[in-house]
Enzyme design. Sequence first.
Site, short mmCIF file in Angstrom:
data_model
loop_
_atom_site.label_atom_id
_atom_site.label_comp_id
_atom_site.label_asym_id
_atom_site.label_seq_id
_atom_site.Cartn_x
_atom_site.Cartn_y
_atom_site.Cartn_z
N ARG A 146 4.04 -2.34 -16.12
CA ARG A 146 4.28 -1.00 -15.57
C ARG A 146 4.62 -0.03 -16.68
O ARG A 146 5.39 -0.38 -17.59
CB ARG A 146 5.41 -1.05 -14.55
CG ARG A 146 5.46 0.13 -13.61
CD ARG A 146 6.55 -0.04 -12.57
NE ARG A 146 6.44 -1.26 -11.79
CZ ARG A 146 7.16 -1.51 -10.70
NH1 ARG A 146 8.03 -0.62 -10.26
NH2 ARG A 146 7.01 -2.65 -10.04
N SER B 189 4.28 0.89 -7.52
CA SER B 189 5.21 0.79 -6.42
C SER B 189 5.87 2.12 -6.10
O SER B 189 5.21 3.09 -5.77
CB SER B 189 6.24 -0.30 -6.71
OG SER B 189 7.09 -0.52 -5.62
N HIS B 190 7.20 2.20 -6.27
CA HIS B 190 7.97 3.39 -5.90
C HIS B 190 8.10 4.38 -7.05
O HIS B 190 8.68 5.45 -6.87
CB HIS B 190 9.37 2.98 -5.45
CG HIS B 190 10.15 2.32 -6.55
ND1 HIS B 190 9.93 1.00 -6.90
CD2 HIS B 190 11.11 2.78 -7.39
CE1 HIS B 190 10.73 0.69 -7.90
NE2 HIS B 190 11.46 1.75 -8.22
N LYS C 267 0.45 -5.80 -10.62
CA LYS C 267 1.13 -7.03 -10.19
C LYS C 267 0.07 -8.12 -10.14
O LYS C 267 -0.98 -7.94 -9.51
CB LYS C 267 1.77 -6.82 -8.82
CG LYS C 267 2.87 -5.76 -8.81
CD LYS C 267 3.47 -5.57 -7.42
CE LYS C 267 4.58 -4.52 -7.43
NZ LYS C 267 5.17 -4.30 -6.09
N ASP D 256 7.43 1.96 1.05
CA ASP D 256 7.33 2.44 -0.32
C ASP D 256 5.87 2.66 -0.70
O ASP D 256 4.97 2.53 0.13
CB ASP D 256 8.05 1.49 -1.29
CG ASP D 256 7.35 0.15 -1.46
OD1 ASP D 256 6.49 -0.19 -0.63
OD2 ASP D 256 7.66 -0.57 -2.43
N ASP E 12 3.46 1.17 -2.46
CA ASP E 12 2.41 0.16 -2.28
C ASP E 12 2.61 -0.62 -0.98
O ASP E 12 1.91 -1.61 -0.74
CB ASP E 12 2.33 -0.79 -3.48
CG ASP E 12 3.63 -1.53 -3.76
OD1 ASP E 12 4.70 -1.05 -3.34
OD2 ASP E 12 3.59 -2.59 -4.42
N ASP F 170 4.61 -2.74 0.27
CA ASP F 170 5.08 -4.11 0.44
C ASP F 170 6.54 -4.15 0.87
O ASP F 170 7.05 -5.20 1.26
CB ASP F 170 4.86 -4.94 -0.83
CG ASP F 170 5.58 -4.38 -2.06
OD1 ASP F 170 6.10 -3.25 -2.00
OD2 ASP F 170 5.61 -5.07 -3.09
N ARG F 171 7.23 -2.99 0.81
CA ARG F 171 8.61 -2.90 1.27
C ARG F 171 8.71 -1.99 2.49
O ARG F 171 7.94 -1.04 2.61
CB ARG F 171 9.52 -2.35 0.18
CG ARG F 171 9.80 -3.31 -0.95
CD ARG F 171 10.91 -2.77 -1.83
NE ARG F 171 10.56 -1.50 -2.46
CZ ARG F 171 11.44 -0.62 -2.89
NH1 ARG F 171 12.74 -0.80 -2.71
NH2 ARG F 171 11.04 0.50 -3.48
N HIS G 126 12.40 -6.22 0.26
CA HIS G 126 11.31 -7.20 0.19
C HIS G 126 11.65 -8.37 1.10
O HIS G 126 12.75 -8.93 1.03
CB HIS G 126 11.14 -7.73 -1.24
CG HIS G 126 10.56 -6.73 -2.19
ND1 HIS G 126 9.21 -6.47 -2.26
CD2 HIS G 126 11.15 -5.95 -3.13
CE1 HIS G 126 8.99 -5.57 -3.21
NE2 HIS G 126 10.15 -5.23 -3.75
#
Length: 451
Positions: free
Chosen positions: A11, A95-96, A105, A236, A238, A240-241, A323
């Site tokens: 990242r 992500s965020h 990832k 978020d 992407d 996933d959360r 998560h």
Amino acid sequence: MDAVFKAYDVRGTVPDQLDAAMCRAIGRAFARFAGAPEILIARDMRASGVELSAAFAEGVLAEGVAVTDLGLASTDFLYYAAGHLDAPGAMFTASHNPAQYNGMKLCLSGARPIGGDTGLGEIKAMAEELLDQPLGEGTATRRSLDLLPDWADHVISFVDQATLRPLIVVADTANGMGGLVVPTVFSHLPFKVDILFPELDGTFPNHPADPIQPENLVDLQRAVLAQGADVGLAFDGDADRVFLVDEKAQPVSGSLTTALVAASMLRKHPGETILYNLICSHVVPEVVTEMGGRPIRTQVGHSIIKAVMAETGAIFGGEHSGHYYYRDNFRADSGIITALLVLELLSQSDQTLSELLAPYQRYADSGEINTEVSSPKATVAAIAGHERRAGASVDQLDGLTVEHGDWWYNVRPSNTEPLLRLNVEARTAEACAAHVAEVKDLIATFAQSTP
């Protein structure tokens, strides 16, 4: 590459830290490391993802490895694909993080995680060697594949559709990938759903896609009250959360959501093992034990939790950061599966979400408090020495956790930013606030005294 290879992923800011040339080299390195005939690639809505994922694909193809392009996807969708197709995958996302960031990832076939101790270091070393080497003439093929309908069916399989009722749901997808997956999944279900900011826009024009920050929940809270909704869902970038907001517009911590889902999973699967990371509330292991399950405490981070899940056979794991991991989802985390499990609970109950959560409201927590310090690890070490000399109960499974009887705290260096992350829990909000001030003073004192 030291700037972009983190503990769990890659990242950085684009293009000064992460650019196409670097992604091309990482693609080549990942192809060599994975040793598979095919690699899956997906990306989120960030504009830079088009160029970066294309360069990564060039690197993979140059190594004679085929590429399957899944297009726009959430991270949990990519993990599903890696499990379903039994192929390694790369998800381009930050992500965020703000718009100027991007990253990736990585996972192996079966959605097996890759972290700092399980391959990222080797990939980094190979990519550094390959960065200035010319591409070979690979003859591998590239294809596009639409797995979104299969993904939706998989997500829905976690709940009993016959028990679902037309709850009112507001989902804030924050211009992130939730804008793709939420409508796809919910179109099959009886809920009345209003999606805030569904347009995919990696500049995040409305608010950051970081729902752990209270200021980013304001629009969702307002909509929940205005519509008389049963629940609010905040995803978020992407997707996933997920974070919950109850019918009173009160945010629900990741720990309480973990306890709620753990109890549900143990009703369906008695006696199973449940994982929780060390910054989760003490209520999580208490609830798991009360329900007859086996709680196991872990370090923070998806690659670590997935590895422990594989070792222990745990059916579910939760992190305070939002998560939530499922054995039957190839041990991967998923925001949308968690959202559906909560909606199933609400559908099967005559209680509101706040009423369902009331038995778990046993402690007050600070939420995550970030402090920028010049030497995070040295500061943590200095605080640990101070607490040991004071006779406190100390462990360093991940950062520093200190138990003081009726309250505890964890302070640990961020794996992605030059920050110390603090979490405090106490019996009451007043005590929690007082102890937060106490620990922040400790951090300030020892941050100044360390080089």
